[in-house]
Motif scaffolding. Sequence first.
Motif, PDB file in Angstrom:
ATOM      1  N   ASN A  38       0.702  -1.222   0.040  1.00 40.53           N
ATOM      2  CA  ASN A  38      -0.030  -0.058  -0.157  1.00 40.53           C
ATOM      3  C   ASN A  38       0.886   1.237   0.030  1.00 40.53           C
ATOM      4  O   ASN A  38       2.003   1.178   0.400  1.00 40.53           O
ATOM      5  CB  ASN A  38      -0.702   0.015   1.251  1.00 40.53           C
ATOM      6  CG  ASN A  38      -2.011  -1.121   1.225  1.00 40.53           C
ATOM      7  OD1 ASN A  38      -2.151  -1.677   0.181  1.00 40.53           O
ATOM      8  ND2 ASN A  38      -3.039  -0.687   2.169  1.00 40.53           N
ATOM      9  N   SER A  96      -5.343   4.605   2.731  1.00 44.48           N
ATOM     10  CA  SER A  96      -4.468   3.642   1.897  1.00 44.48           C
ATOM     11  C   SER A  96      -4.903   3.385   0.598  1.00 44.48           C
ATOM     12  O   SER A  96      -5.878   3.252   0.295  1.00 44.48           O
ATOM     13  CB  SER A  96      -3.786   2.531   2.649  1.00 44.48           C
ATOM     14  OG  SER A  96      -3.876   2.527   3.904  1.00 44.48           O
ATOM     15  N   GLN A  97      -3.943   3.158  -0.233  1.00 46.13           N
ATOM     16  CA  GLN A  97      -4.292   2.724  -2.002  1.00 46.13           C
ATOM     17  C   GLN A  97      -3.138   1.698  -1.991  1.00 46.13           C
ATOM     18  O   GLN A  97      -2.064   1.555  -1.847  1.00 46.13           O
ATOM     19  CB  GLN A  97      -3.915   4.024  -2.599  1.00 46.13           C
ATOM     20  CG  GLN A  97      -4.518   3.907  -3.937  1.00 46.13           C
ATOM     21  CD  GLN A  97      -3.997   5.244  -4.861  1.00 46.13           C
ATOM     22  OE1 GLN A  97      -3.385   6.235  -4.292  1.00 46.13           O
ATOM     23  NE2 GLN A  97      -4.296   5.117  -6.135  1.00 46.13           N
ATOM     24  N   ARG A  98      -3.885   0.882  -2.960  1.00 43.29           N
ATOM     25  CA  ARG A  98      -3.138  -0.394  -3.333  1.00 43.29           C
ATOM     26  C   ARG A  98      -1.771   0.012  -4.300  1.00 43.29           C
ATOM     27  O   ARG A  98      -2.159   0.756  -5.073  1.00 43.29           O
ATOM     28  CB  ARG A  98      -4.010  -1.411  -3.988  1.00 43.29           C
ATOM     29  CG  ARG A  98      -4.816  -2.338  -3.115  1.00 43.29           C
ATOM     30  CD  ARG A  98      -4.242  -3.410  -2.629  1.00 43.29           C
ATOM     31  NE  ARG A  98      -4.875  -4.134  -1.577  1.00 43.29           N
ATOM     32  CZ  ARG A  98      -4.425  -4.898  -0.619  1.00 43.29           C
ATOM     33  NH1 ARG A  98      -3.069  -4.871  -0.499  1.00 43.29           N
ATOM     34  NH2 ARG A  98      -5.162  -5.515   0.103  1.00 43.29           N
TER      35      ARG A  98
HETATM   36  C1  LIG Z   1      -4.264  -1.335   1.915  1.00 47.47           C
HETATM   37  O1  LIG Z   1      -5.156  -0.831   1.291  1.00 47.47           O
HETATM   38  C2  LIG Z   1      -6.335  -1.409   1.060  1.00 47.47           C
HETATM   39  C3  LIG Z   1      -7.254  -0.841  -0.064  1.00 47.47           C
HETATM   40  O2  LIG Z   1      -7.395   0.504   0.459  1.00 47.47           O
HETATM   41  C4  LIG Z   1      -6.878  -1.662   2.470  1.00 47.47           C
HETATM   42  O3  LIG Z   1      -8.448  -2.615   2.195  1.00 47.47           O
HETATM   43  C5  LIG Z   1      -6.083  -2.371   3.235  1.00 47.47           C
HETATM   44  O4  LIG Z   1      -6.661  -2.378   4.515  1.00 47.47           O
HETATM   45  C6  LIG Z   1      -4.556  -1.711   3.351  1.00 47.47           C
HETATM   46  N1  LIG Z   1      -3.670  -2.370   4.366  1.00 47.47           N
HETATM   47  C7  LIG Z   1      -3.078  -2.088   5.173  1.00 47.47           C
HETATM   48  C8  LIG Z   1      -2.040  -2.810   5.934  1.00 47.47           C
HETATM   49  O5  LIG Z   1      -2.994  -0.866   5.449  1.00 47.47           O
END
Ligand SMILES: *[C@@H]1O[C@H](CO)[C@@H](O)[C@H](O)[C@H]1NC(C)=O
Length: 686
Positions: A622, A630-632
């Motif tokens: 992320n 967060s974003q992938r």
């Molecule tokens: C990463 O981003 C995804 C999509 O926004 C979210 O669902 C997921 O919880 C995040 N993972 C972390 C470890 O922050």
Amino acid sequence: MRLSTITRQTFGIAAMLVLLHFAHPAFSKRTGRCNTIEAAFTLQDSDGVSGTYFLSGREYIEYNLYRESEAKVGPIGELGLRRNMRHPKATFTLSDGHLVIAKGCRYYRYAMTNGTLTFRGRTTFDGLPCSPDAAISWKGEISVFKGCNAWKFSNTTQSFQQDVSLPEWGLPCDLDAALQWGAREAIFIKGTNFWKLDNEISGPFHTDDLNLCSWYLCGEADWMTQRQRGRFSCNGDRRERERERERERYFGHVFINCWASNYATSIMEQLKLGIRYLDIDTNYKRCGVLGTHHNIFCGESVCHIIKQTRKFLRENPHEVLTLMFNHEMQDEELVIPALTRQLKSQLEPMLNNNVRKSGEQRWPKLRQAVRANKRVFVFFPPFSAVYLRNKWIHAEFWYASTWKEFTVEDGNCSAIVSHTEQKCRRSHEKELIEVSVVATANIWSCVKGLAQECRQFHHDMLRACEQHRYRQNNSPNVLLVDYPEEDPHSPSSVFSAVFHQNIRNLHRHRQGTCQVRIDAAVRRPSEEDESLFFVGSKVKVFSHSNKMQIREIRIPRVSSVDAAYVSDDGHITLIKGCKSIKVNSSSLQTLESDWTTMPSCDSSLDAAEYWNDELYFFKDCNVTIEGQTSQRLSTLGLPCAVDAALNFAGVAYVFKDNRVWVRREGETTFSPDGHTLDWSIDAVVC
Ligand SMILES: *[C@@H]1O[C@H](CO)[C@@H](O)[C@H](O)[C@H]1NC(C)=O
Ligand SMILES: *[C@@H]1O[C@H](CO)[C@@H](O)[C@H](O)[C@H]1NC(C)=O
Ligand SMILES: *[C@@H]1O[C@H](CO)[C@@H](O)[C@H](O)[C@H]1NC(C)=O
Ligand SMILES: *[C@@H]1O[C@H](CO)[C@@H](O)[C@H](O)[C@H]1NC(C)=O
Ligand SMILES: *[C@@H]1O[C@H](CO)[C@@H](O)[C@H](O)[C@H]1NC(C)=O
């Protein structure tokens, strides 16, 4: 020891590295005879021309004081000495110009005419012991030495009187020889040491500094016959890391600023800067010694070069060198025998003959060459008899050169890159490849001007060749340039180009052991052109205009950081785990005395960067914009677990292993943008 300065111009040099695959570490004990310098003298003939000579066994060496080197070796008969003069004990010259040679209790007088000695009868001297060790005529006085004692000749009594002892002079007992040296000095030789007397005694110095190359002096080369043990640092790797099986190495350079000037650094300095291949054009007649040339100019003696390589090899027991005496050889009939003899007497135990001896014609790995202490590879034109007898001589047909007739039209050398690429594509299967930057100079474009224009393409040329070599798990082996490197630390110097080639080679050939690893990257707000790359405990200062690392530093308390970014206050913030510290961008010193723990932190980051006024934190798969969700990373076109992120001039870069992604202003995703190592950063960790 430098007695005077001579102009060193000439010759080729390139450095390189041999791609070494295979080895038979057959190991030879030195078996040949050794020499002791038994006597030495300086003599003026009737025409006032003076010569300097050393005697040992049945041979003499004539020395060229101007070239600071052996000029000639031959049997004593050639000098006019009788057979019974072999193994002389001591020599001195009388005020009438006669040479006196002591043997047993007898003294033999010789006169010199036209460089030839003529016997003039036996004589005796009162007051001297039989079989003295050494003698000298110097500043109008004659001294004779035996054991710890000395005798001086008295004009008034015409006999020798006991003088102060050698220890009182500051010299050892049991000297081998003594000699007037140049206009003002005297030297005293014992074994492989000598001392100088000017106004006072200095020394001991190593006889290597006398540049006598045709004799292997007793005791001087034991280190050459020992197998190497213990851990190896990497051959030629200035980073001084342990690396056992690396396959490649460096190169060097050459000659002449417009018409004739020195090459910028001495052979020893070149070796220290990482050059491992010397390309040497030899001649004999023009220099009066076995020398080096560039057309009409006469440069340094080959003996002096060999002695410097010996010294380097002695001080650096894990280094491998290649000496190329190429087809630009003049006076072959004189050069080949003299060269063969000098190489054998100075380096024989280390001359690598495994390639030809094994019959398999495969190159040993560097490690194998080092372990067996067969660390010198020699290339010669394959003149029949000498080539057949000496298996350590390799012929030029082992390797291909990218050389072609080439001029730098209208001051633009860029064509050399595509030209190199084509040549390497065609010759990629050759055992060894030399990437050549030897342009044809004409009277309108001196070598210096060509160099100025072509230098900036060293890195590109090597990379253009590399792609074809890597395809078959090989590399460009040598970069040959034809001009002095005026600033060896400049990013466009040959030293820098081959250094980074070797870094890429390490990564390429030691996959699994050597990885590209950038911990963090950040631009330097105080310097418009620079960014910092953190690799372990080192910080690589990168210049964007030079497109390469220009310096390596350490910052106290900083090592193995996770992420770095420019914070609002203009300082550089480093993050490691849940701690952070600020660094002054201009002084590159930490602003705080220790790392501080960050609030609301639960685990470490992979990378961070400021971009479009927002702070991005990269972690696993992320990226989080500060204060947002967060974003992938995949949605941005990036892989998980990146190493570092950098924002420079509005462009965002992300690094992972040897890969780089880029995102420019207005783009929504990142796209692949080549290799980390193509940034010419030493980011390889083994
Ligand atoms: C990463 O981003 C995804 C999509 O926004 C979210 O669902 C997921 O919880 C995040 N993972 C972390 C470890 O922050
Ligand atoms: C020295 O050599 C030159 C030419 O080789 C010759 O002309 C001359 O006579 C010689 N001198 C003596 C004293 O032999
Ligand atoms: C001895 O004779 C030589 C040659 O004539 C002269 O140069 C030197 O000065 C003399 N030495 C002494 C101590 O008189
Ligand atoms: C040199 O030549 C190349 C290709 O021919 C060209 O792209 C480049 O702009 C030229 N450089 C200069 C400084 O003229
Ligand atoms: C940062 O370093 C520069 C140059 O050494 C110095 O002039 C400046 O005062 C430093 N800034 C801070 C905040 O320490």
